[in-house]
Structures are given as structure tokens and as C-alpha cells.
Design an enzyme around this catalytic site. Structure first.
Site, mmCIF file in Angstrom:
data_model
loop_
_atom_site.group_PDB
_atom_site.id
_atom_site.type_symbol
_atom_site.label_atom_id
_atom_site.label_comp_id
_atom_site.label_asym_id
_atom_site.label_seq_id
_atom_site.Cartn_x
_atom_site.Cartn_y
_atom_site.Cartn_z
ATOM 1 N N LYS A 22 7.093 79.257 38.081
ATOM 2 C CA LYS A 22 6.283 79.940 37.926
ATOM 3 C C LYS A 22 4.727 79.105 37.548
ATOM 4 C CE LYS A 22 3.357 82.071 33.607
ATOM 5 N NZ LYS A 22 3.962 82.730 32.278
ATOM 6 N N ASN A 23 5.251 77.962 36.818
ATOM 7 C CA ASN A 23 4.650 76.955 36.319
ATOM 8 C C ASN A 23 4.355 76.039 37.148
ATOM 9 O OD1 ASN A 23 4.305 78.700 34.114
ATOM 10 N ND2 ASN A 23 6.032 77.199 33.311
ATOM 11 N N ARG A 92 -3.889 82.573 30.918
ATOM 12 C CA ARG A 92 -4.327 81.571 30.706
ATOM 13 C C ARG A 92 -4.362 80.720 32.188
ATOM 14 N NH1 ARG A 92 -5.067 78.483 26.306
ATOM 15 N NH2 ARG A 92 -5.616 76.072 26.868
ATOM 16 N N CYS A 116 -0.500 84.475 26.428
ATOM 17 C CA CYS A 116 0.492 85.222 25.475
ATOM 18 C C CYS A 116 0.188 84.472 24.101
ATOM 19 C CB CYS A 116 2.144 84.261 25.611
ATOM 20 S SG CYS A 116 2.616 85.750 26.378
ATOM 21 N N ARG A 121 -4.648 77.125 21.773
ATOM 22 C CA ARG A 121 -4.854 77.123 22.997
ATOM 23 C C ARG A 121 -5.515 76.466 23.807
ATOM 24 N NH1 ARG A 121 -0.272 79.978 26.737
ATOM 25 N NH2 ARG A 121 -1.171 81.601 25.875
ATOM 26 N N ILE A 123 -8.887 74.915 25.149
ATOM 27 C CA ILE A 123 -9.398 74.290 26.197
ATOM 28 C C ILE A 123 -9.992 72.841 26.100
ATOM 29 C CG2 ILE A 123 -8.955 76.269 27.373
ATOM 30 C CD1 ILE A 123 -12.019 76.269 28.026
ATOM 31 N N ASP A 124 -10.083 72.774 25.158
ATOM 32 C CA ASP A 124 -10.841 70.951 25.234
ATOM 33 C C ASP A 124 -10.381 70.519 25.648
ATOM 34 O OD1 ASP A 124 -11.781 73.336 22.876
ATOM 35 O OD2 ASP A 124 -12.219 71.867 21.533
ATOM 36 N N ASP A 305 9.180 76.605 26.020
ATOM 37 C CA ASP A 305 9.968 78.219 26.655
ATOM 38 C C ASP A 305 10.959 79.053 26.282
ATOM 39 O OD1 ASP A 305 6.594 78.385 27.241
ATOM 40 O OD2 ASP A 305 7.321 77.911 29.257
ATOM 41 N N ILE A 327 5.442 72.725 18.781
ATOM 42 C CA ILE A 327 4.000 73.411 20.242
ATOM 43 C C ILE A 327 2.763 74.362 19.752
ATOM 44 C CG2 ILE A 327 3.771 73.429 21.850
ATOM 45 C CD1 ILE A 327 5.316 71.123 21.915
ATOM 46 N N ARG A 397 5.394 88.534 33.963
ATOM 47 C CA ARG A 397 4.452 87.660 33.164
ATOM 48 C C ARG A 397 5.447 86.366 34.301
ATOM 49 N NH1 ARG A 397 2.333 85.402 29.258
ATOM 50 N NH2 ARG A 397 1.496 83.661 30.802
#
Length: 428
Positions: A22-23, A92, A116, A121, A123-124, A305, A327, A397
């Protein structure tokens, strides 16, 4: 809505092929925007997140066709660089499209993404990277608009080794003028897969898998057929389930070196692990042992994860283990659900002390996010009695029909319609 009904206590046995990652698939799907034409991607898993990315691409004007695990994306008809807010909020990973769309259309507008609820998290880092390449960014009324008539290579040092920011900057810089250097880049295997895909399209990128990535801008890219790498998190999830149920399973279509840290830990816990090329053989032990302290870290450290799944396994290991989540600041919501099943867990800040118990007991539990849901399924498969896992939509997901995968290994798990719990029951 549906939930999983699990009759636990049966060891998993058999052979199963691991799905595409997926990632890796999500940023690669986003990267198709960079080149006009028809893109053919293989081993794309059937997931709700993949479906959302497909909906976003269609909203931009692309045409998507799926044939089993092969997805064809026609980007010749793209007509807009604005991603609808309703789609941004569903996932996301929609943020991955900022770099490619900015590169192709010289502008992109989005709202802040969803996903999730596992902690902050921001996005800067994504925005900072695009800005350093020459984009002008303004945010008004929740809408983020980036404009860049010309992207120019530069040196970008990330404050944190963010996977998403690394990939977004890579995709934005691939058609920029000059050379871009990403320092303190994330090193995950999915970034290496993205580099391999972009290079086959005609890009000039080196260094993925290290903390410094160098992108030399090219004039254009072309569509190419490509196969997504196996999913290391799905592999790790199945390893945890096999060990927790004292099973014996052969996993094919894997890349075992992507799971070096986890495989070392399950061996330490008493499991047997053997590898042969892309095949991974795992056999659990009926006398699991604690593994001391684990802390989640960026790759090649232990992945966040897999933290919930490893916790489910360790609830059955004799002795005391500690997992420290470094994390995400809200990724321990599965702890209370595991306690309902008899797990002995104590939370201190972002660490969990796990005292192994002889057995877990079936209960009604609820998945609050993707990986927490997988952890609860593992616990249900290992537990005595019946477990109902609600919140299947979170699990879907990232897992391509997890229930069918476990059924193939002898797991007694089925998908059944939800029944609204009694207000008095307090079970959920």
C-alpha cells in the site's frame, strides 16, 4: 457495516502470497500524474485507500481501469489541479499529489488531509520542501494553494526524516531545473521503490535508501509498466499472527530484509524463522518469551506500523516486555481493547509495559485505526473463545481482505453484519 467474528485458539498453518505494498502503491499512483499517457501498474492491492486515490485521480480528469491486481491509469485527460475537500479528508496520502500536480500544472490547491487518528502528522515539511523549490504558498479559509511557474533545484534538509515529505519533494523535483539534494531523507523501502519507478520513467535519481537523495531534473517522463513491491507491514502482521497462534506458515512474494528488525525480535521471543529468496517460513512456539524493550524508529529500526501487532504477540510471552512508541503521540488506543481480552498492560507516557499472560479471552473490541485493527484480529485468533472486532473499515484501508487471507491459513474468521450494541452493554 460489518465486523469480524473470530473463533480463536487454532494455530495458523499453510502458505499465502503477500499483497503489493500500500505505502508504495499510493505515491506511485500519484506519480503517474507526472507523465501524459497510459500507465500500467501491477500488484496494486484492493484497499479502500487505493480506491480513494483512484477517485481523486478521476476527479482530476484521469481514467482508471482495474483488472484484478492490475491498474491502468490514463493521465492524458487530466484537466485540473484542485483536489476536492471531500476526497482529501478521506485519506492522508492524498497529500502525495501536491508535488506531481505542482510540477505538471504549475499550481495545486488542496485542503488538509485526513486519515487514521494516531497523532499529530503536520504537513509543514511537505510545504517547506515545495517552497524551497520555488513554490509560493498561501492558505486561506482552509484552502492551501501552491503556485510555481518554474521549479528550481536546491538543497533541502528535512527537520525530520518524513517519508511523505521525502516522496513529495522527490516527485516535485524530478522535472525541476537543476539538481535537488534532500538531506536527512527517510530511508524506507517504499522510497526506494518510488525512485526505481521514476527512474524507469526517465528520471535521474540516486540515493534512495540512504539519508541523502540526489535528483537531477529532466525535461519529461514517459509511462512504463511497473510492479509494486510486496507489503512489508502485511508480511509482519502475518508473522505476528503465526507466532501468536503457535502456527507454521510459509509466506511467498516477500522481501525478508525489509523486516530484519522484526524477524530478529520474533526469533528472540522463541519463534523459528527461515528465509529463501522471496520466501519466508515462520513457526511459532507454545512457550513465547519476553523480548525486553522495543522502541519504534524510522527505517531500518522497528516500524511504528507493526507496534500494535507486536504488542498483541507479546501479551502471550512469559515475562515483561516494554514497547516505547516514539513516532506518533496517539498510537496506543488498542491498549484498552487488548485489556478487555485479558492482556496485562500498563501505560506510562508513550510506553507500554507488557506482562505476559497464559491466555487471552474473546471479547467485543473496536478498531480505532488501521494497525490497531490488525492487532485486535491477531489477538482474537490467539484467544480462547469468540472475539468480535468492530471497525473493519479501518482495517480495509491497508489489508486486502484480511479475513480471507487468514481463512486460507485455517483461521476461523468471518465477516458478519453489525448489530447495534445495547446502550446498557458498555462493551464498545
Amino acid at each position: 457495516m460489518e465486523h469480524f467474528l473470530i473463533e480463536g485458539g487454532k494455530p495458523l498453518c499453510g502458505t499465502v502470497r503477500i499483497q503489493g505494498a500500500k505505502n508504495a502503491a499510493l505515491p506511485i499512483l500519484a506519480a503517474t500524474v507526472l507523465a501524459d499517457g497510459v500507465h500500467e501498474l501491477h500488484d496494486v492491492p484492493r484497499l479502500s485507500d487505493i480506491d480513494v486515490m483512484g477517485c481523486i485521480l478521476e476527479a482530476l480528469g484521469a481514467k482508471i481501469t482495474r483488472f484484478g491486481n492490475r491498474v491502468v491509469v490514463d493521465t492524458t485527460t487530466l484537466r485540473t489541479s484542485h483536489i476536492p475537500d471531500t476526497l482529501m479528508r478521506r485519506m492522508r496520502s492524498s497529500i502525495f499529489l501536491m508535488g506531481p500536480l505542482l510540477s505538471r500544472f504549475q499550481e495545486v490547491s488542496v485542503t488538509r488531509p485526513g486519515g487514521c487518528a494516531i497523532g499529530a502528522r503536520p504537513i509543514d515539511l511537505h510545504l517547506k520542501g515545495l517552497q524551497m523549490l520555488g513554490a509560493q504558498i498561501e492558505e486561506t479559509g482552509g484552502l492551501i494553494r501552491c503556485v510555481a511557474k518554474r521549479l528550481v533545484g536546491t538543497t533541502i534538509r528535512l527537520d525530520l526524516p518524513s517519508v511523505g515529505a521525502t516522496e513529495n519533494v522527490m516527485m516535485a523535483a524530478v522535472l525541476a531545473d537543476g539538481i535537488t539534494v534532500i538531506e536527512n531523507a527517510a530511508r524506507e523501502p517504499e522510497i526506494v521503490d518510488l525512485q526505481r519507478y521514476l527512474n524507469q520513467m526517465g528520471a535521474n535519481i540516486e540515493g534512495a535508501g540512504t539519508n541523502t537523495i540526489i535528483i537531477r531534473g529532466v525535461k519529461r517522463l514517459r509511462p512504463v509498466p511497473y510492479e509494486i513491491i510486496p507489503d512489508r507491514i502485511v508480511t509482519g502482521t502475518l508473522v505476528a499472527a503465526v507466532v501468536a497462534t503457535s502456527g507454521e506458515v510459509t509466506l511467498t512474494h516477500t522481501i525478508p530484509e525489509h523486516l530484519h528488525c522484526m524477524l530478529s525480535l520474533v526469533r528472540q521471543a522463541g519463534a523459528e524463522v527461515q528465509t529463501d529468496g522471496d520466501t519466508l517460513w515462520v513457526r511459532g512456539s507454545r512457550e513465547l518469551k519476553a523480548v525486553g524493550e522495543i522502541q519504534t524508529e524510522p527505517y531500518p529500526g522497528f516500524p511504528t506500523d507493526l507496534q500494535p501487532q507486536m504488542m498483541s504477540l507479546l501479551t502471550l510471552a512469559e515475562g515483561t516486555s516494554v514497547i516505547r512508541e516514539r513516532i506518533f503521540d496517539a498510537r496506543l488506543k488498542h491498549v484498552d481493547e487488548l485489556r478487555k481480552m485479558g492482556a496485562d498492560l500498563q501505560v506510562v507516557d508513550n510506553s507500554v509495559r507488557i506482562r505476559g499472560v497464559r491466555a487471552l479471552s474473546g471479547a467485543q473490541v473496536k478498531a480505532t485505526d488501521l494497525r490497531a485493527g490488525a492487532a485486535l484480529v491477531i489477538a482474537g485468533l490467539a484467544a480462547h473463545g469468540t472475539t468480535s472486532v468492530y471497525g473493519v473499515e479501518h482495517i480495509e484501508r491497508g489489508y486486502d481482505r484480511l479475513d480471507l487471507m487468514f481463512q486460507c491459513l485455517g483461521g476461523r474468521i468471518q465477516r458478519v453484519p453489525d448489530q447495534i450494541p445495547s446502550m446498557e452493554s458498555g462493551t464498545l
